[in-house]
Design an enzyme around this catalytic site. Structure first.
Site, PDB file in Angstrom:
ATOM      1  N   THR A 140       0.871  -1.183   0.000  1.00  0.00           N
ATOM      2  CA  THR A 140       0.000   0.000   0.000  1.00  0.00           C
ATOM      3  C   THR A 140       0.910   1.237   0.000  1.00  0.00           C
ATOM      4  O   THR A 140       1.352   1.666  -1.061  1.00  0.00           O
ATOM      5  CB  THR A 140      -0.973   0.007   1.198  1.00  0.00           C
ATOM      6  OG1 THR A 140      -0.244  -0.217   2.402  1.00  0.00           O
ATOM      7  CG2 THR A 140      -2.016  -1.074   1.031  1.00  0.00           C
ATOM      8  N   LYS A 163       3.805  -7.173   3.961  1.00  0.00           N
ATOM      9  CA  LYS A 163       3.627  -5.775   3.610  1.00  0.00           C
ATOM     10  C   LYS A 163       3.455  -4.979   4.892  1.00  0.00           C
ATOM     11  O   LYS A 163       3.083  -5.526   5.938  1.00  0.00           O
ATOM     12  CB  LYS A 163       2.422  -5.574   2.699  1.00  0.00           C
ATOM     13  CG  LYS A 163       1.070  -5.898   3.282  1.00  0.00           C
ATOM     14  CD  LYS A 163       0.308  -4.825   4.006  1.00  0.00           C
ATOM     15  CE  LYS A 163       0.325  -3.508   3.341  1.00  0.00           C
ATOM     16  NZ  LYS A 163      -0.560  -2.557   4.144  1.00  0.00           N
ATOM     17  N   THR A 174       0.355  -7.927  12.993  1.00  0.00           N
ATOM     18  CA  THR A 174       0.729  -6.779  12.182  1.00  0.00           C
ATOM     19  C   THR A 174       0.597  -6.967  10.683  1.00  0.00           C
ATOM     20  O   THR A 174       1.030  -7.958  10.133  1.00  0.00           O
ATOM     21  CB  THR A 174       2.153  -6.279  12.450  1.00  0.00           C
ATOM     22  OG1 THR A 174       2.059  -4.860  12.550  1.00  0.00           O
ATOM     23  CG2 THR A 174       3.151  -6.573  11.366  1.00  0.00           C
ATOM     24  N   GLU A 254       6.739   4.526   7.097  1.00  0.00           N
ATOM     25  CA  GLU A 254       6.360   5.717   6.346  1.00  0.00           C
ATOM     26  C   GLU A 254       7.216   6.926   6.708  1.00  0.00           C
ATOM     27  O   GLU A 254       7.229   7.370   7.852  1.00  0.00           O
ATOM     28  CB  GLU A 254       4.879   6.018   6.581  1.00  0.00           C
ATOM     29  CG  GLU A 254       3.982   5.006   5.886  1.00  0.00           C
ATOM     30  CD  GLU A 254       2.530   5.056   6.335  1.00  0.00           C
ATOM     31  OE1 GLU A 254       1.716   4.371   5.722  1.00  0.00           O
ATOM     32  OE2 GLU A 254       2.239   5.774   7.303  1.00  0.00           O
TER      33      GLU A 254
END
Lengths: 382, 382
Positions: A140, A163, A174, A254
């Protein structure tokens, strides 16, 4: 991939980017199956469907999509997840209850089932050793695909795909993780070993302290190698694959510019060590100061104090990148702080805190917090 | 200011910026005193000194500095805090045990006592109605001074000064808050009323989930008005001042572009309502999506699910800015989501979640999370 597993992915049109977004992993043989799922009370439809399917203790495959989490979608979402599993099972000629299902992406949207069903038909026709495509299809906000494998000298293998980049937090399976092995392992043992491996890998990482609604880590053991490994050796291989995958998740956190290991030792209990490590790893102030390469150990001490765990704060010792900045409650001089600051220019950083009350320790892997993290999550649309 | 209180501030040289950084608030009369302090286990030296001084139930003043938290400074720090209180008491001709002391700023540095003592001498010589200077002197990353006052028709007043912008989290006194009143109130009653007021103000806000080591909220009641107010009326005034101050703290939250009220109702217990509200208010994913003006209610549902509180998730209702985006577990259509997105362009936003299991509710005030927050905290040096 381990023997007699096939995998593949396709562009079903679920990601606006047009990238790979639907994947299938299939064992040609019945396989022992075990999984750990999200601890979030809001549980996505595919998790409910897969959890029910796993009651049999075996599974032969998993169908997974990115671009839509199929979470908070009520009974319609449950029906969609069931249809997705049934269609995938049908396409590869398998009992429907042997197909697991996972989804990842935005919460609260319905799956476009016409696209999903067409994609399943397409991917089922082209299964092979396409692990890398599967790893790409489940991405994603990930920037890189995540794979890991261990091949044992005896001739059995463990392979893994995962992922995750955000909504990552300990105490859950997770994100998504798929492990396949051609070793022979009973379901019950597999479940125990997977839980242990998860605790040392996916449950020991955090990016942002948010646990997703869709987290699934599953393992399929089809025994195709004909070898029943020594349980300890298998546990090591399984844990190694899970740790490699979970480290890759954190490294792809991120907006992250740092990979940070928080170690707490000297705790009275294992759980307390973990709680303190998590408090440090999740403190926005600690994470932002590491991004700024500021050896602000006061924020680390404050985070330990906030965790509520038992500690002798007059004996607290903190090391940043092997430089002791607080020793038995006494601040180090400016030279040490300068040395620690210099060390913070590295990508990998270790922070160690000694609580001085016992012999237990814990470790959590995390990232720094950057403006890029905020940008990514303020603009999140796949 | 309320009658027979004096206040002032000076530039003692503790802030690199050269701004006001040392302040004194003094009552000419003995005053009932009450305080709530940080719940962080790492407790700064001035908190220990003030807590000990408050055992008498009275106090006549407080000396406070910004630029150095005097936390994690061991016995030297304790000695410094004691000296600071004694010097201030001496400078205004007061018993040393009647002077409280507070510090705010970076953790782990020692106070430059020569500058502190010189500053105390200077400020003691120029006390007056300088509340605004005091509010400026205690600022760290604050961008505006924070003051509030209520004057009752009967002739008594309550005045308040606070600081805070980051390291702000509920379940503590939070940051620094100084309230003065010329009403007559007994110490014991004052303590009860202050705790109640704090729970509805400073304990119901969060910026970043980090509780500081120095948090102090204190009130001095010197009775100079000669009026003993109705307890309920006094409680209202005290709570109003505390709520005004704590709202100002959140509104000045580091890097914030939004003021967000999270309301949780339909909870089984008050504490659970609070826990769920806090989970939403502290979720980085919720905070970043609000910054991005994205009506991503899935992240709100996920945060409630992560909180671990009892809820009927098939009955969960979520409103963003009065637009129902999830009703009894069913997602609203794209028009509602668009309407919610448009409403997110406002500065003040309310998010309401109904858990569907009981009649308890709670409210927490918070901010969005922005790249500017990260920048401020990555570069924090006063």
């Amino acid at each position: 991939m381990p023997q007699r597993f096939g995998a593949g992915a396709t562009r079903a049109g679920l990601k606006a980017s047009g990238e790979l977004d639907l994947a299938l992993i299939v064992s040609e043989l019945p396989a022992s199956a075990a999984a750990v799922f999200t601890s979030n009370q809001v549980v996505a439809a595919p998790v409910l469907v897969s959890r029910a399917a796993l009651r049999s203790g075996t599974a032969q495959g998993v169908v997974v999509n990115a671009g839509c989490a199929n979470a908070c979608t009520g009974e319609v979402g449950l029906a969609h997840a069931g249809q997705m599993a049934a269609a995938a099972a049908n396409a590869v000629g398998m009992d429907p209850d042997q197909m697991l299902v996972c989804s990842t992406g935005k919460i609260g949207s319905f799956l476009p089932m016409d696209k999903v069903l067409a994609g399943i038909g397409s991917v089922a026709a082209s299964l092979g050793a396409h692990d890398d495509d599967v790893a790409r299809a489940i991405m994603t906000t990930d920037t890189v695909p995540k794979l890991s494998a261990v091949a044992h000298d005896d001739g059995w293998k463990v392979g893994g795909i995962a992922k995750g980049a955000g909504m990552v937090c300990p105490d859950m399976a997770t994100t998504l993780g798929f492990v396949t092995t051609d070793a022979e392992v009973d379901t019950q043992q597999l479940q125990v070993l997977l839980k242990t491996a998860a605790d040392q890998s996916f449950n020991a990482i955090t990016v942002d302290g948010d646990t997703s609604t869709n987290d699934t880590l599953l393992v399929l053991a089809n025994g195709a190698s004909g070898i029943r490994p020594d349980p300890e050796e298998f546990a090591q291989a399984l844990t190694a694959v899970c740790r490699s995958l979970s480290s890759q998740v954190v490294a792809d956190g991120e907006g992250a510019t740092k990979l940070i290991t928080v170690i707490v030792n000297g705790a009275a209990e294992k759980l307390q060590a973990r709680e303190a490590a998590r408090a440090v790893a999740q403190s926005l102030l600690v994470k932002t100061s590491l991004y700024g390469q500021d050896a602000n150990w006061g924020r680390i001490a404050s985070a330990v104090g906030n965790s509520g765990v038992q500690a002798r704060f007059d004996e607290l010792t903190i090391k940043i990148a092997d430089v002791t900045v607080l020793e038995a409650g006494k601040p180090a001089g400016p030279e040490e702080v300068d040395r620690a600051r210099s060390a913070l220019s590295s990508y990998e950083i270790t922070i160690a805190c000694s609580l001085g009350v016992g012999g237990e320790s814990a470790e959590i892997l995390t990232t720094d917090l950057t403006p890029e993290y905020v940008r990514i999550n303020a603009e999140y649309e796949l």
